[in-house]
Design an enzyme around this catalytic site. Sequence first.
Site, short mmCIF file in Angstrom:
data_model
loop_
_atom_site.label_atom_id
_atom_site.label_comp_id
_atom_site.label_asym_id
_atom_site.label_seq_id
_atom_site.Cartn_x
_atom_site.Cartn_y
_atom_site.Cartn_z
N SER A 158 0.84 -1.20 0.00
CA SER A 158 0.00 0.00 0.00
C SER A 158 0.87 1.25 0.00
O SER A 158 1.70 1.42 -0.90
CB SER A 158 -0.95 -0.05 1.20
OG SER A 158 -2.00 0.88 1.06
N GLU A 248 -10.10 -4.18 -5.32
CA GLU A 248 -9.57 -3.09 -4.50
C GLU A 248 -9.43 -1.81 -5.30
O GLU A 248 -9.19 -1.82 -6.52
CB GLU A 248 -8.24 -3.48 -3.87
CG GLU A 248 -7.11 -3.74 -4.85
CD GLU A 248 -5.77 -3.77 -4.12
OE1 GLU A 248 -5.40 -2.72 -3.56
OE2 GLU A 248 -5.13 -4.82 -4.12
N HIS A 278 -7.76 -5.56 -0.71
CA HIS A 278 -6.52 -4.84 -0.48
C HIS A 278 -5.71 -5.52 0.63
O HIS A 278 -6.23 -5.81 1.71
CB HIS A 278 -6.85 -3.40 -0.08
CG HIS A 278 -5.66 -2.54 0.15
ND1 HIS A 278 -4.85 -2.10 -0.87
CD2 HIS A 278 -5.13 -2.03 1.29
CE1 HIS A 278 -3.88 -1.36 -0.37
NE2 HIS A 278 -4.02 -1.29 0.94
#
Length: 310
Positions: A158, A248, A278
Amino acid sequence: MSLFVDRVSRSQSFFQQLLARLLRTSLALLFKPATRWLSLAKQRRWMDIMALTTLRARDVADHDAPVAGVPCRHYQPLHAQSTVLYLHGGGYVAGSPDSHKAITSHMARFANARVVVPDYRLAPEHPCPAAIEDAVAVYRQLLEEGVHPDTLTVMGDSAGGGLAMAMLQAIKQQEIALPASVILFSPWVDLTLTQLFDTDRDIMLSREWLQGSAQDYGQSDLARPQCSPLYGDLSGLPPVLIQAGSDEILLNDGLRLCEALNQAGTSARLQVHPQRWHDFQLHAGVLADADHALMTCARFILQHRKEPQS
């Protein structure tokens, strides 16, 4: 679909299908609402509490010790053959070695690698480029301590994936030796949010939370490469493996980064896991797909690791 994108296929047991549904439902109920209603301080605490529901690899020793003055968590399997510098996610405003203990400890186990997880400075108290400075400092210190770059992999998920790319661009500019390979989970590499994947199926992230986090971290000029490394120099980097879920909001970031890397001459592949959310790799040790994803990463590390020349 691009020649550099693989859609992962799998067969699942009934138990794993049920488990995936339960995880999806629990995250939708417990994680996403928290990022909408809780203060940032409480979000940070809640993320660590949520991590208590994940499974740490119990057969891997760990300890905390600073590297270059940056607090770090170290996972140290016996006879480790490689080193991984892992940059955790959390939108640059949250996350910690504790929140990511499952993914990092299992990565150490599967790859038989020492995994170093910096507790880098977070925004808004420490906006960009504080996190990059911490990551570069830890990377440089590892090299100075004798870690050979040919046995070193940089990983991130991320925001940590975006941080990994920004760090690589920084060390390349400083003419520091690059690592052997790079692995990114659902990387957030464009803080302008102009081309997010349009899905309501994302059970963890929302556009509103990403916008707030981007502003806290980048403050102004979110398109500059330090904040959005997608727009930086992507040439001359080590081989990159990217993994993402099909459901996601950051899927397009992974797609665009993979294509941009290959256009710049850097070898990159993206693996898209169907019906996964995610950072699903955070459920390693519980979710079979997460274990399979990390085992693929372990093979990637082994494939690109080189024996240092004496």
